[in-house]
Design an enzyme around this catalytic site. Structure first.
Site, PDB file in Angstrom:
ATOM      1  N   THR A  85      -1.448   3.547   5.067  1.00 42.44           N
ATOM      2  CA  THR A  85      -0.357   4.519   5.029  1.00 42.44           C
ATOM      3  C   THR A  85       0.758   4.158   5.997  1.00 42.44           C
ATOM      4  OG1 THR A  85      -2.132   6.116   4.761  1.00 42.44           O
ATOM      5  CG2 THR A  85       0.035   7.007   5.286  1.00 42.44           C
ATOM      6  N   THR A  99       1.774   6.863   0.992  1.00 40.78           N
ATOM      7  CA  THR A  99       0.765   5.844   0.687  1.00 40.78           C
ATOM      8  C   THR A  99       0.449   5.835  -0.809  1.00 40.78           C
ATOM      9  OG1 THR A  99      -1.462   5.063   1.241  1.00 40.78           O
ATOM     10  CG2 THR A  99      -1.193   7.430   1.049  1.00 40.78           C
ATOM     11  N   THR A 106      -3.756   7.004   9.979  1.00 41.92           N
ATOM     12  CA  THR A 106      -3.951   6.039   8.892  1.00 41.92           C
ATOM     13  C   THR A 106      -5.415   5.625   8.902  1.00 41.92           C
ATOM     14  OG1 THR A 106      -3.790   3.833   9.887  1.00 41.92           O
ATOM     15  CG2 THR A 106      -1.747   5.056   9.646  1.00 41.92           C
ATOM     16  N   GLY A 107      -5.849   5.083   7.781  1.00 39.59           N
ATOM     17  CA  GLY A 107      -7.242   4.650   7.700  1.00 39.59           C
ATOM     18  C   GLY A 107      -7.926   5.326   6.525  1.00 39.59           C
ATOM     19  N   ARG A 164      -8.164  10.706  -7.101  1.00 38.75           N
ATOM     20  CA  ARG A 164      -8.599  10.723  -5.692  1.00 38.75           C
ATOM     21  C   ARG A 164      -7.393  10.947  -4.778  1.00 38.75           C
ATOM     22  NH1 ARG A 164      -7.187   7.818  -0.837  1.00 38.75           N
ATOM     23  NH2 ARG A 164      -8.977   7.830   0.558  1.00 38.75           N
ATOM     24  N   SER A 220       0.812  -1.216   0.000  1.00 41.48           N
ATOM     25  CA  SER A 220       0.000   0.000   0.000  1.00 41.48           C
ATOM     26  C   SER A 220       0.841   1.258   0.000  1.00 41.48           C
ATOM     27  CB  SER A 220      -0.892   0.012   1.239  1.00 41.48           C
ATOM     28  OG  SER A 220      -0.085  -0.033   2.385  1.00 41.48           O
TER      29      SER A 220
END
Ligand code: GLY
Length: 295
Positions: free
Chosen positions: A140, A158, A191-192, A168, A38
């Site tokens: 991330t 990320t 993160t998330g 995006r 990622s």
């Protein structure tokens, strides 16, 4: 995912390197490793099969930041972000502009798509469009550092949400949401799901709580629980996000809406892996986990 990088960064900082060098050392280790699907090389493609990266760097001494977003082919996006940090203007570059900046400044360019990341993209295309979610095995890398001189720095990197729409951008390159750092009050990163994190400006919220006297742990918990609760009040789920924070005196904290969130941290004595879990208050102390089997 950044235990090895944090361990190397820790060694640098113990030898007197500036906080920014520690941040970059830890993040480039993750960017360069295709096993971390990622971030950086081998990152997760967008809907068109292109690995588009976001990264940011913030220097807590000067409150300066640099970031790239929706950039393709920069081998180490965090290096571009750090180079941009310190500019008075033009410090946040998107797409073609970010790529041209990297080229003009001698940064290495490469195709970031690996055979496994292309295979993931082809599998997802075959499965058809699904709801985009964070934390399906990825997210991330966020690093916060404090050096021997008391300087602090923060960085993020990320490839963003898997199968995202072209263009995006999530929270990671957005100051105050994905990261914030002020030598005087502390640093935080998230993160998330970027779309959730940005709604709460989570990183600035945490540093702001520390400014008002909260410990890093309490600031993380209050910010995460506050946004999660607000989302529920709006009839939504509690969200998918996790945060880390570091105070100028070296105390650190983390909080999450997930069942379990692992992170790595070091101090003058050691580097260890910790985790926090989501539990209704009182949240348990972050605790060292069994390091057996961790490289
Ligand atoms: N937190 C990374 C992203 O949403 O892109």
């Amino acid at each position: 995912m950044c235990f090895a990088g944090v361990r190397d960064a820790h060694a640098l900082l113990m030898n007197g390197a500036p906080a920014g060098d520690g941040v970059v050392r830890a993040i480039t280790a993750v960017e360069d490793d295709p096993a971390y699907c990622s971030v950086g090389y081998g990152g997760l493609p967008d809907r068109e099969g292109r690995v588009m990266t976001d990264a940011a760097f913030m220097d807590g001494a000067g409150l300066r930041m640099g970031a790239v977003m929706s950039a393709e082919g920069i081998k180490n996006p965090i290096l571009a972000a750090r180079l941009l940090c310190g500019r008075e203007t033009n410090c946040l570059l998107a797409g073609h502009g970010a790529e041209r900046f990297a080229l003009e400044n001698g940064l290495e360019m490469r195709s970031m798509l690996t055979d496994p990341s292309r295979a993931r993209w082809l599998d997802a295309l075959a499965e058809g469009r699904k709801k985009l979610t964070a934390y399906t095995g990825h997210d991330t890398v966020c690093v916060l550092a404090l050096d021997r001189e008391g300087r602090m720095a923060a960085g993020t990197s990320t490839s963003g949400l898997f199968m995202k729409d072209p263009g995006r951008v999530g929270d990671s390159p957005v100051i105050g949401s994905g990261f914030y750092c002020d030598d005087r009050y502390g640093a935080a990163a998230a993160t998330g799901l970027g779309e959730d994190i940005m709604r709460g400006c989570l990183s600035y919220e945490i540093v702001s709580l520390m400014k008002r006297g909260a410990s890093p742990r309490d600031a993380c918990r209050e910010a995460v629980e506050g946004l999660s609760r607000r989302k529920k009040e709006l009839g939504e789920d509690g969200g998918s996000f996790s945060v880390i924070a570091l105070a100028p005196d070296g105390r650190f904290g983390a909080a999450t809406t997930l069942d379990l969130f692992p992170f790595a941290a070091g101090n003058d004595v050691s580097v260890a892996l910790y985790c926090v879990d989501f539990s209704p208050a009182p949240v348990r102390e972050a605790r060292p986990t069994d390091l057996e089997g961790v490289d």
